[in-house]
Design a protein around this motif. Structure first.
Motif, mmCIF file in Angstrom:
data_model
loop_
_atom_site.group_PDB
_atom_site.id
_atom_site.type_symbol
_atom_site.label_atom_id
_atom_site.label_comp_id
_atom_site.label_asym_id
_atom_site.label_seq_id
_atom_site.Cartn_x
_atom_site.Cartn_y
_atom_site.Cartn_z
ATOM 1 N N ALA A 1 -9.713 -4.926 3.664
ATOM 2 C CA ALA A 1 -9.451 -3.728 2.755
ATOM 3 C C ALA A 1 -8.219 -3.566 2.562
ATOM 4 C CB ALA A 1 -10.123 -2.755 2.248
ATOM 5 N N TYR A 2 -7.431 -4.580 2.939
ATOM 6 C CA TYR A 2 -5.815 -3.725 3.117
ATOM 7 C C TYR A 2 -4.881 -4.077 0.984
ATOM 8 C CZ TYR A 2 -0.619 -4.241 4.189
ATOM 9 O OH TYR A 2 0.802 -4.299 3.901
ATOM 10 N N SER A 3 -4.526 -3.294 0.907
ATOM 11 C CA SER A 3 -3.321 -3.616 -0.033
ATOM 12 C C SER A 3 -2.384 -3.522 -0.041
ATOM 13 C CB SER A 3 -4.025 -2.473 -1.165
ATOM 14 O OG SER A 3 -4.192 -1.366 -0.926
ATOM 15 N N ALA B 1 0.999 -1.201 -0.597
ATOM 16 C CA ALA B 1 -0.101 -0.159 -0.054
ATOM 17 C C ALA B 1 0.420 1.466 0.293
ATOM 18 C CB ALA B 1 -0.808 -0.212 1.317
ATOM 19 N N LEU B 2 1.363 1.352 -0.281
ATOM 20 C CA LEU B 2 2.880 2.362 -0.073
ATOM 21 C C LEU B 2 4.393 1.877 -0.816
ATOM 22 C CD1 LEU B 2 3.849 2.455 4.062
ATOM 23 C CD2 LEU B 2 2.714 4.138 2.623
ATOM 24 N N ASP C 1 9.535 4.228 7.368
ATOM 25 C CA ASP C 1 9.684 5.447 6.580
ATOM 26 C C ASP C 1 8.999 6.946 6.637
ATOM 27 O OD1 ASP C 1 12.035 4.330 6.760
ATOM 28 O OD2 ASP C 1 11.018 3.775 4.411
ATOM 29 N N PHE C 2 7.916 6.479 7.262
ATOM 30 C CA PHE C 2 6.938 7.823 6.693
ATOM 31 C C PHE C 2 6.542 7.969 8.034
ATOM 32 C CE2 PHE C 2 6.621 5.249 2.866
ATOM 33 C CZ PHE C 2 6.093 6.645 2.210
ATOM 34 N N LEU C 3 7.439 8.092 9.346
ATOM 35 C CA LEU C 3 6.952 8.227 10.900
ATOM 36 C C LEU C 3 7.500 10.045 10.951
ATOM 37 C CD1 LEU C 3 7.036 5.054 12.471
ATOM 38 C CD2 LEU C 3 5.116 6.192 11.647
ATOM 39 N N ASP C 4 8.202 10.204 10.031
ATOM 40 C CA ASP C 4 8.970 11.430 10.235
ATOM 41 C C ASP C 4 7.643 12.921 10.052
ATOM 42 O OD1 ASP C 4 8.806 11.264 8.079
ATOM 43 O OD2 ASP C 4 10.630 11.744 7.854
ATOM 44 N N THR C 5 6.482 12.443 9.658
ATOM 45 C CA THR C 5 5.179 13.482 9.488
ATOM 46 C C THR C 5 4.438 13.133 10.360
ATOM 47 O OG1 THR C 5 5.007 13.626 7.876
ATOM 48 C CG2 THR C 5 6.912 14.537 8.120
ATOM 49 N N GLY D 1 -0.175 9.078 9.870
ATOM 50 C CA GLY D 1 -1.887 9.403 9.214
ATOM 51 C C GLY D 1 -1.857 7.852 8.265
ATOM 52 N N MET D 2 -1.298 8.472 7.285
ATOM 53 C CA MET D 2 -1.328 7.251 6.735
ATOM 54 C C MET D 2 -1.184 5.620 7.474
ATOM 55 S SD MET D 2 1.075 9.449 2.950
ATOM 56 C CE MET D 2 2.204 7.809 3.270
ATOM 57 N N VAL D 3 -0.464 5.700 7.778
ATOM 58 C CA VAL D 3 0.196 4.785 8.205
ATOM 59 C C VAL D 3 -0.861 4.015 9.133
ATOM 60 C CG1 VAL D 3 1.767 3.453 10.274
ATOM 61 C CG2 VAL D 3 2.213 4.476 8.174
ATOM 62 N N SER D 4 -1.816 5.264 9.700
ATOM 63 C CA SER D 4 -2.652 4.358 10.759
ATOM 64 C C SER D 4 -3.881 4.179 9.689
ATOM 65 C CB SER D 4 -2.794 5.805 11.241
ATOM 66 O OG SER D 4 -4.361 5.455 12.504
ATOM 67 N N ASP D 5 -4.344 4.832 8.382
ATOM 68 C CA ASP D 5 -5.196 3.929 7.404
ATOM 69 C C ASP D 5 -4.604 2.978 7.025
ATOM 70 O OD1 ASP D 5 -6.451 6.439 8.138
ATOM 71 O OD2 ASP D 5 -5.701 7.357 5.848
ATOM 72 N N ILE D 6 -3.371 2.790 6.919
ATOM 73 C CA ILE D 6 -3.685 1.505 6.598
ATOM 74 C C ILE D 6 -3.440 -0.326 7.093
ATOM 75 C CG2 ILE D 6 -1.233 -0.586 5.581
ATOM 76 C CD1 ILE D 6 -0.065 2.244 4.429
#
Length: 164
Positions: free
Chosen positions: A162-164, A132-133, A140-144, A149-154
């Motif tokens: 609905a995981y992709s 999904a990333l 690599d996305f935890l610094d913002t 939010g993207m990680v939480s959504d996944i």
């Protein structure tokens, strides 16, 4: 099934002052109201609590701190002086605690959480490539905040199937 009285008591308990809560209290952080988390962010997370969080994750300190753009030297200095992090750094650290709380809640709602270590599971998952990333690691996305939010959504999509 939880009674209405138990839910009300639980809600009141979660509304306690988060300044007394550690970022290692994942469920408290996850269930806290936004104004409570904002207050904790503004007051700053205790540097010593960040070290405890890293230990609970079981992740090498350099990997964890690099993922949040935190300096090891600064963290160690603040921890030795019993100081808090800046609001900016605190917000990223609190976001990781909230993600662990989210995983813990997902497992609790999905079945039997006995013996499940949400922090260790999340630490492993964060370091693996995720389709999904586009094959990137969630770490690599935890610094913002946007990345968190993207990680939480996944994670939420994984729970719903609905995981992709």
């Amino acid at each position: 099934m939880e009674s209405a009285t138990a839910r009300a008591t639980s809600k009141r308990a979660r509304q306690k002052d988060l300044a007394l809560v550690s970022v290692s209290d994942f469920d408290e952080v996850f269930h806290a109201q936004a104004p409570q988390r904002i207050r904790l962010i503004r007051e700053g997370v205790r540097a010593r609590d960040v070290k405890d969080l890293q230990e609970r994750l079981g992740m090498p300190q350099s990997v964890f701190l690099d993922s949040l753009r935190l300096s090891t030297a600064t963290l160690n200095r603040k921890a030795s002086k019993q100081e808090n992090l800046s609001p900016e750094d605190s917000e990223r650290v609190l976001g990781v605690s909230k993600l662990i709380g989210q995983v813990s809640e997902m497992v609790r709602r999905s079945g039997n959480p006995d013996g499940f270590d949400a922090a260790r599971w999340l630490a492993g998952w964060l370091q693996q490539p995720v389709p999904a990333l586009a094959g990137a690691r969630p770490l690599d996305f935890l610094d913002t905040l946007e990345g968190q939010g993207m990680v939480s959504d996944i994670l939420a999509r994984m729970q719903s199937g609905a995981y992709s």
